[in-house]
Design a protein around this motif. Structure first.
Motif, mmCIF file in Angstrom:
data_model
loop_
_atom_site.group_PDB
_atom_site.id
_atom_site.type_symbol
_atom_site.label_atom_id
_atom_site.label_comp_id
_atom_site.label_asym_id
_atom_site.label_seq_id
_atom_site.Cartn_x
_atom_site.Cartn_y
_atom_site.Cartn_z
ATOM 1 N N ALA A 272 1.864 6.464 -7.082
ATOM 2 C CA ALA A 272 0.831 7.413 -7.508
ATOM 3 C C ALA A 272 1.331 8.846 -7.380
ATOM 4 N N SER A 273 2.065 9.127 -6.305
ATOM 5 C CA SER A 273 2.618 10.466 -6.114
ATOM 6 C C SER A 273 3.635 10.803 -7.205
ATOM 7 N N ALA B 246 -5.767 3.806 -7.578
ATOM 8 C CA ALA B 246 -4.672 4.747 -7.359
ATOM 9 C C ALA B 246 -4.126 5.296 -8.666
ATOM 10 N N LYS C 72 -6.588 7.747 -10.589
ATOM 11 C CA LYS C 72 -6.557 9.096 -10.010
ATOM 12 C C LYS C 72 -5.266 9.810 -10.375
ATOM 13 N N ASP D 279 0.826 -1.210 0.000
ATOM 14 C CA ASP D 279 0.000 0.000 0.000
ATOM 15 C C ASP D 279 0.859 1.257 0.000
ATOM 16 N N PRO E 119 -7.259 -1.962 -5.947
ATOM 17 C CA PRO E 119 -6.610 -0.760 -5.407
ATOM 18 C C PRO E 119 -5.585 -0.119 -6.329
ATOM 19 N N THR E 120 -4.881 -0.919 -7.129
ATOM 20 C CA THR E 120 -3.921 -0.306 -8.054
ATOM 21 C C THR E 120 -4.655 0.472 -9.136
ATOM 22 N N ARG F 261 2.312 1.663 -3.447
ATOM 23 C CA ARG F 261 1.249 2.090 -4.356
ATOM 24 C C ARG F 261 1.028 3.596 -4.227
ATOM 25 N N ALA F 262 0.994 4.097 -3.001
ATOM 26 C CA ALA F 262 0.801 5.527 -2.766
ATOM 27 C C ALA F 262 2.002 6.319 -3.286
#
Length: 262
Positions: A24-25, A66, A69, A17, A62-63, A20-21
């Protein structure tokens, strides 16, 4: 067209997780790019076989959330690398996700050639069977993943389907790093197309990764190449370069084997 390859580091000690975050950033920061590419199986690690089943997710998992977005936040076409997809029938696939600048899922590609020689990915995952292209404006993309790079007939099929560039996410081991750059250049030269080859940094289940993501032009020139650590590689591409190369050196017109007339 500006392309950014995010050679993200994969460390087994980092929770999925969190990575993944972080990915995304990194994608959301690429607002000056038109196209962003992530590596193969970056959420779990391409060689972390024991994590495939526990971390498998549906396409809408979830991927997907993320990366959708992140693509919309940056306003980019995003090849989000690949995930371990759990299909409705329970089978696992190494599946790439491509998002439009609005965050919509534009394409998926299930890896056709699975690595492992009757172990690892080759037995844990099912094989895809569809060639996939994505109508990125000005530079239609053909999709391939890692071990696919060793099978030139796949790329010929993508060229016949209209691809002017290939996006190739990978988790390529350092011990075969020389093959990575050699094959990426070969696929560019023989198909007179751009190659966007995005690998991982770090170590997957004790397997050191090659890094050295690279962008190759249709003449086989390396436009940019990353090192071994986490890095964002950004390159400006001229889609007209494909047409010019094919016009000035029309080798594709001399194909005999594999054409409809043979």
């Amino acid at each position: 067209m500006r392309a950014s390859l995010i050679q993200i580091a994969v460390d087994g000690d980092e929770p999925v997780d969190a990575r993944r975050a972080r990915a995304a950033s990194l994608v959301a920061e690429q607002r000056d790019a038109d196209l962003v590419v992530l590596p193969e199986l970056w959420p779990v690690g391409a060689f972390a076989y024991e994590s495939f089943a526990p971390e498998a997710e549906e396409l809408s998992g979830p991927t997907h959330a993320a990366m959708s977005k992140a693509a919309a936040d940056a306003g980019v076409w995003l090849h989000a690398g690949s995930i371990v997809e759990r299909a409705p029938d329970g089978r696992l696939y190494n599946t790439s996700l491509v998002f439009s600048p609005s965050g919509d899922l534009a394409a998926t590609y299930r890896k056709i050639h699975r690595f492992g020689f009757d172990k690892g990915e080759a037995v844990l995952m099912a094989a895809g069977d569809d060639l996939v292209t994505v109508p990125v404006p000005g530079l239609p993309l053909g999709l391939a993943t890692c071990y696919d790079l060793r099978f030139p007939e796949l790329f010929r099929g993508l060229v016949d389907a209209g691809a002017l560039a290939f996006a190739i996410p990978a988790g390529w081991p350092a011990r075969r790093g020389a093959h990575w750059t050699l094959l990426a250049r070969a696929r560019a030269v023989e198909n007179q197309a751009y190659v966007l080859a995005c690998g991982t940094a770090g170590t997957h289940a004790g397997i050191a990764q090659a890094g050295h993501s690279l962008v190759v032009d249709p003449w086989g020139e390396v436009l940019a190449e990353a090192g071994e650590a986490e890095e964002v590689l950004t390159v400006d591409l001229d889609p007209a370069r494909v047409t010019t190369t094919r016009d000035q050196f029309p080798a594709l017109k001399d194909r005999v084997l594999g054409t409809s007339g043979c």
